[in-house]
Scaffold this motif. Sequence first.
Motif, short mmCIF file in Angstrom:
data_model
loop_
_atom_site.label_atom_id
_atom_site.label_comp_id
_atom_site.label_asym_id
_atom_site.label_seq_id
_atom_site.Cartn_x
_atom_site.Cartn_y
_atom_site.Cartn_z
N GLN A 56 -62.38 12.39 39.95
CA GLN A 56 -62.59 13.09 40.24
C GLN A 56 -62.09 14.21 40.96
O GLN A 56 -61.98 14.11 42.04
CB GLN A 56 -64.50 14.05 39.81
CG GLN A 56 -64.83 15.20 39.61
CD GLN A 56 -64.51 16.59 40.54
OE1 GLN A 56 -65.10 15.86 41.56
NE2 GLN A 56 -64.71 17.51 40.11
N SER A 57 -61.08 15.58 40.20
CA SER A 57 -60.70 16.45 40.98
C SER A 57 -60.85 17.71 40.86
O SER A 57 -61.25 17.89 39.81
CB SER A 57 -59.24 16.10 41.36
OG SER A 57 -58.37 16.17 39.92
N ASP A 58 -60.56 18.56 41.63
CA ASP A 58 -60.08 20.15 41.48
C ASP A 58 -59.34 20.43 42.25
O ASP A 58 -58.91 19.94 42.72
CB ASP A 58 -61.89 21.25 41.56
CG ASP A 58 -62.51 21.39 43.20
OD1 ASP A 58 -61.27 20.79 43.70
OD2 ASP A 58 -63.90 20.81 43.48
N SER A 59 -59.53 21.85 42.74
CA SER A 59 -57.99 22.62 43.20
C SER A 59 -58.11 21.85 44.66
O SER A 59 -57.38 22.67 45.61
CB SER A 59 -58.32 23.59 43.24
OG SER A 59 -59.04 24.82 43.49
N THR A 60 -59.28 21.81 45.18
CA THR A 60 -59.71 21.34 46.70
C THR A 60 -59.69 20.51 46.92
O THR A 60 -59.57 19.48 48.17
CB THR A 60 -61.02 22.22 46.84
OG1 THR A 60 -60.71 23.73 47.30
CG2 THR A 60 -60.69 22.12 48.74
N TRP A 61 -60.96 19.33 45.93
CA TRP A 61 -61.34 17.91 46.82
C TRP A 61 -61.05 16.58 45.47
O TRP A 61 -60.51 17.25 44.37
CB TRP A 61 -62.87 18.27 46.99
CG TRP A 61 -63.26 18.56 47.93
CD1 TRP A 61 -63.65 20.21 47.63
CD2 TRP A 61 -62.86 18.65 49.36
NE1 TRP A 61 -64.17 20.56 49.34
CE2 TRP A 61 -63.82 19.49 50.00
CE3 TRP A 61 -62.89 16.97 49.80
CZ2 TRP A 61 -63.44 19.23 51.44
CZ3 TRP A 61 -63.17 17.32 51.10
CH2 TRP A 61 -63.05 18.02 51.78
N LEU A 62 -60.73 16.04 45.93
CA LEU A 62 -60.02 14.72 45.29
C LEU A 62 -61.48 13.33 46.33
O LEU A 62 -61.92 13.52 46.54
CB LEU A 62 -59.14 14.07 45.67
CG LEU A 62 -59.24 11.98 44.79
CD1 LEU A 62 -59.65 12.07 43.53
CD2 LEU A 62 -58.24 11.62 45.97
N ARG A 63 -62.47 13.21 44.84
CA ARG A 63 -63.78 12.27 45.36
C ARG A 63 -63.07 11.09 43.86
O ARG A 63 -63.38 10.89 43.05
CB ARG A 63 -65.26 12.81 44.44
CG ARG A 63 -64.91 13.92 45.66
CD ARG A 63 -66.38 14.83 44.74
NE ARG A 63 -66.56 15.89 46.24
CZ ARG A 63 -66.59 17.69 45.46
NH1 ARG A 63 -65.37 18.03 44.24
NH2 ARG A 63 -66.19 18.55 46.79
N CYS A 64 -63.56 9.92 44.94
CA CYS A 64 -63.80 8.54 44.18
C CYS A 64 -64.49 7.96 44.35
O CYS A 64 -65.13 7.69 45.35
CB CYS A 64 -62.34 8.02 44.57
SG CYS A 64 -60.96 9.21 44.72
N ALA A 65 -65.38 7.60 43.07
CA ALA A 65 -66.31 5.50 43.05
C ALA A 65 -65.63 4.79 42.68
O ALA A 65 -64.89 4.53 41.84
CB ALA A 65 -67.59 6.12 42.73
#
Length: 88
Positions: A56-65
């Motif tokens: 999942q990403s937005d303009s600031t962060w990438l988050r992964c599981a």
Amino acid sequence: VLWYHTPSWPTSSSSRWSVRYQYSSDFGATFRPSIRLNDTAWASPVDFMGEYHIMQSDSTWLRCAWTDGREGDLDLWYAQARQGPIQV
């Protein structure tokens, strides 16, 4: 793009795996070099790793599981990274 990577093919229970991420700022025409997200490669407790990951990403962060077998079974792991350092 997020994927499992192993240099060995066909895969086996001794294949070493890692989770990699790659970014495109032009809708996939070109990609920045990939980076490894997990801190250690692991041998899978099974002969084949499936698609057990999410991003999942937005303009600031990438988050992964993802799942990996570094502790002898498939456990869930999580990482996040700021988008800034990997943008073009």
